[in-house]
Design a protein around this motif. Structure first.
Motif, PDB file in Angstrom:
ATOM      1  N   UNK A 123      87.046  -3.296  55.951  1.00 16.56           N
ATOM      2  CA  UNK A 123      87.577  -2.682  54.813  1.00 16.56           C
ATOM      3  C   UNK A 123      86.944  -1.631  54.174  1.00 16.56           C
ATOM      4  N   UNK A 124      85.711  -1.427  54.267  1.00 16.29           N
ATOM      5  CA  UNK A 124      84.962  -0.044  53.835  1.00 16.29           C
ATOM      6  C   UNK A 124      84.933   0.958  54.861  1.00 16.29           C
ATOM      7  N   UNK A 125      85.408   0.639  56.187  1.00 22.25           N
ATOM      8  CA  UNK A 125      85.458   1.711  57.069  1.00 22.25           C
ATOM      9  C   UNK A 125      87.062   2.392  56.844  1.00 22.25           C
ATOM     10  N   UNK A 128      86.570   4.561  53.636  1.00 24.76           N
ATOM     11  CA  UNK A 128      86.125   5.941  54.075  1.00 24.76           C
ATOM     12  C   UNK A 128      86.953   6.712  54.746  1.00 24.76           C
ATOM     13  N   UNK A 129      87.799   6.215  55.613  1.00 25.64           N
ATOM     14  CA  UNK A 129      89.034   7.021  56.229  1.00 25.64           C
ATOM     15  C   UNK A 129      90.010   7.470  55.349  1.00 25.64           C
ATOM     16  N   UNK A 134      92.095  11.817  51.874  1.00 24.87           N
ATOM     17  CA  UNK A 134      92.386  12.490  50.568  1.00 24.87           C
ATOM     18  C   UNK A 134      91.687  13.643  50.335  1.00 24.87           C
ATOM     19  N   UNK A 135      90.443  13.686  50.586  1.00 26.64           N
ATOM     20  CA  UNK A 135      89.579  14.975  50.304  1.00 26.64           C
ATOM     21  C   UNK A 135      90.214  16.051  51.159  1.00 26.64           C
TER      22      UNK A 135
END
Length: 208
Positions: A123-125, A128-129, A134-135
């Motif tokens: 979930x954390x990976x 991060x993706x 978004x960035x």
């Protein structure tokens, strides 16, 4: 109250912030799946008595006796916030002790803990993706505005990018760049399904 940390727990569809001075007291906020700075080793369980009003807000002082009580149970495994539960009513000390022992024993199951940690890592990976995408979209929008203002983005290329990226089309249609960039950065992940991985099928390995 001075410095503290906060545990964010779910209750009746709301997120409650429960303050604690047990850890490093750096004003950090932790959710299930987070590693807590200053947490002890091993599997440990804690409790707190919460007094909540009808809006789910904590009540302190003399007014607390007039609102319902709840018992919060929290489990940390090797520093990771793995579980929380809020039970109705203020449990007596013996019941609290028994509940904490049961939850510690449950999370000493290595298979259960490993499965939880692997899922949290996935979930954390994924988050991060999502953040990277978004960035990247925000950076692309900023670069598009800069190039357009400098006359470095031909009309044909602008139309091409606009057909691929709605945000670029909004910019080319004259929408305020700050509004467009804010809309890219602001929505939660759940409102941007095109940034998320396809939903995982927990039974995929067992389907014919």
């Amino acid at each position: 109250m001075g410095m503290f940390d906060s545990l964010l727990v779910e209750h009746n569809g709301r997120t409650l912030e429960v303050q604690t001075k047990r850890f490093e007291n750096m004003l950090y906020s932790y959710r299930v799946g987070d590693w807590i700075c200053g947490a002890p080793p091993g599997v440990v369980a804690y409790f707190d008595i919460l007094r909540l009003d009808a809006d789910g807000q904590r009540v302190y002082g003399p007014q607390a006796t007039s609102v319902p009580a709840y018992t919060l149970l929290v489990v940390l495994a090797h520093g990771v916030f793995v579980d929380s539960e809020i039970r109705d009513g203020e449990m007596d000390p013996e019941a609290i002790s028994q509940a904490l022992m049961q939850r510690r024993e449950a999370w000493q199951d290595s298979a259960r803990l490993l499965g939880f940690l692997v899922e949290q890592l996935r979930l954390k990976q994924q988050r991060l993706r999502n953040y990277d995408r978004v960035l990247g979209a925000a950076q692309m929008a900023i670069k598009h505005v800069q190039d357009s203002r400098a006359g470095q983005r031909p009309e044909r290329e602008r139309r091409f990018f606009g057909s691929l990226h709605p945000e670029i089309k909004r910019l080319d249609d004259g929408e305020d760049p700050l509004t467009v960039i804010a809309s890219i950065l602001a929505p939660p992940e759940s409102d941007r399904p095109f940034l998320n991985d396809p939903p995982q099928d927990p039974l995929a390995d067992y389907r014919l």
